[in-house]
Design an enzyme around this catalytic site. Structure first.
Site, PDB file in Angstrom:
ATOM      1  N   HIS A  46      14.834 -26.895  -9.942  1.00 29.90           N
ATOM      2  CA  HIS A  46      14.371 -26.236  -8.719  1.00 29.90           C
ATOM      3  C   HIS A  46      13.677 -27.243  -7.822  1.00 29.90           C
ATOM      4  O   HIS A  46      14.004 -27.387  -6.648  1.00 29.90           O
ATOM      5  CB  HIS A  46      13.433 -25.084  -9.066  1.00 29.90           C
ATOM      6  CG  HIS A  46      12.992 -24.280  -7.877  1.00 29.90           C
ATOM      7  ND1 HIS A  46      12.061 -24.743  -6.964  1.00 29.90           N
ATOM      8  CD2 HIS A  46      13.353 -23.033  -7.447  1.00 29.90           C
ATOM      9  CE1 HIS A  46      11.874 -23.825  -6.023  1.00 29.90           C
ATOM     10  NE2 HIS A  46      12.644 -22.785  -6.297  1.00 29.90           N
ATOM     11  N   GLY A  47      12.676 -27.946  -8.368  1.00 35.32           N
ATOM     12  CA  GLY A  47      12.028 -29.027  -7.643  1.00 35.32           C
ATOM     13  C   GLY A  47      10.858 -28.629  -6.759  1.00 35.32           C
ATOM     14  O   GLY A  47      10.172 -29.500  -6.222  1.00 35.32           O
ATOM     15  N   ASP A  48      10.581 -27.330  -6.608  1.00 35.62           N
ATOM     16  CA  ASP A  48       9.484 -26.928  -5.726  1.00 35.62           C
ATOM     17  C   ASP A  48       8.894 -25.590  -6.192  1.00 35.62           C
ATOM     18  O   ASP A  48       8.721 -24.670  -5.406  1.00 35.62           O
ATOM     19  CB  ASP A  48       9.977 -26.828  -4.286  1.00 35.62           C
ATOM     20  CG  ASP A  48       8.833 -26.783  -3.275  1.00 35.62           C
ATOM     21  OD1 ASP A  48       7.791 -27.407  -3.541  1.00 35.62           O
ATOM     22  OD2 ASP A  48       8.981 -26.128  -2.239  1.00 35.62           O
ATOM     23  N   VAL A  49       8.561 -25.520  -7.482  1.00 32.98           N
ATOM     24  CA  VAL A  49       8.029 -24.287  -8.043  1.00 32.98           C
ATOM     25  C   VAL A  49       6.562 -24.145  -7.647  1.00 32.98           C
ATOM     26  O   VAL A  49       5.741 -25.023  -7.902  1.00 32.98           O
ATOM     27  CB  VAL A  49       8.147 -24.280  -9.582  1.00 32.98           C
ATOM     28  CG1 VAL A  49       7.518 -23.021 -10.157  1.00 32.98           C
ATOM     29  CG2 VAL A  49       9.600 -24.387 -10.004  1.00 32.98           C
ATOM     30  N   ASN A  53       7.008 -19.520  -3.638  1.00 33.26           N
ATOM     31  CA  ASN A  53       8.447 -19.502  -3.879  1.00 33.26           C
ATOM     32  C   ASN A  53       8.834 -18.517  -4.979  1.00 33.26           C
ATOM     33  O   ASN A  53       9.939 -18.571  -5.515  1.00 33.26           O
ATOM     34  CB  ASN A  53       8.951 -20.908  -4.229  1.00 33.26           C
ATOM     35  CG  ASN A  53       9.041 -21.786  -2.998  1.00 33.26           C
ATOM     36  OD1 ASN A  53       9.024 -21.294  -1.875  1.00 33.26           O
ATOM     37  ND2 ASN A  53       9.122 -23.096  -3.200  1.00 33.26           N
TER      38      ASN A  53
END
Length: 218
Positions: A46-49, A53
């Site tokens: 995902h990279g942006d938890v 979000n």
């Protein structure tokens, strides 16, 4: 709604969520991330938890959002400083660039040039767990009562356990009203601490995290 509404600007809960609701939220989010990691064809990162979000419906069921927007912005060349939103796959989104913070990033994710891994997501999810457990924002830099040392939320919680402080000193006061939840709260703390290990090799896989959460309160 987005889970980001949970903590206010001063790090205090802006709304009251019962323990059962919080547990339902994190279980759903964990299942979503585990699916991305294990069941998607490319085993995505995902990279942006972070809380904003994680979308919630009226029944507090969790849905992971903004997946892949970093990659999309890089491909399209859109202005990273833009705060505008839009639609992807028919779902509304706000630019992830509007929240400039490293608070949810793993230590290795803060080093320029490092390639994103699934263990980054695990760490970020651990910070989200700690935020729900403590009612504190990771951006607050809590301090101890006997020291001027500035700590982030992860270090603050770890220090509390190392010093064997009472759980009541760390947990969100709203949860103290639910005495029956103490063992479950402690169990989720242990999951969060495992997720936020500094060494990514020690952190569990997201599938393991999800399985461990599912056993809590069942």
């Amino acid at each position: 709604m987005r889970l980001g509404f949970f903590t206010g600007r001063n790090g205090q809960p802006s709304t009251s969520l019962s323990w059962s609701v919080r547990l339902k939220i994190v279980k759903g989010a964990a299942r979503g991330l585990a699916y991305l990691h294990e069941c998607s064809p490319r085993k995505f990162v995902h990279g942006d938890v972070k809380p904003s979000n994680i979308l919630l419906d009226n029944e507090f069921q969790s849905y992971i959002s903004d997946f892949g927007l970093n990659r999309l912005i890089n491909i399209t060349g859109n202005n990273p400083d833009s705060s505008s939103g839009g639609f992807i796959g028919g779902l509304p989104y706000k630019s992830i660039q509007t929240e400039r913070t490293n608070s949810y990033r793993a230590p290795e994710a803060r080093v320029p040039g490092n390639r994103a891994t699934q263990k980054w997501d695990v760490y970020s999810f651990g910070v989200v767990l700690l935020e729900l457990l403590t009612g504190k924002s990771p951006e607050l830099s809590p301090t101890t009562s006997t020291s001027m040392e500035i700590l982030d939320l992860v270090r603050w919680v770890r220090k509390g356990f190392e010093e064997e402080k009472p759980l009541s000193d760390m947990v969100d006061p709203m949860l103290l009203q639910e005495v029956h939840a103490k063992k479950e709260v402690l169990a989720v703390f242990q999951v969060a601490l495992a997720c936020t290990e500094a060494d990514p090799e020690i952190r569990p896989r997201m599938k393991t995290v999800s399985d461990n959460l599912e056993r809590i309160g069942s």
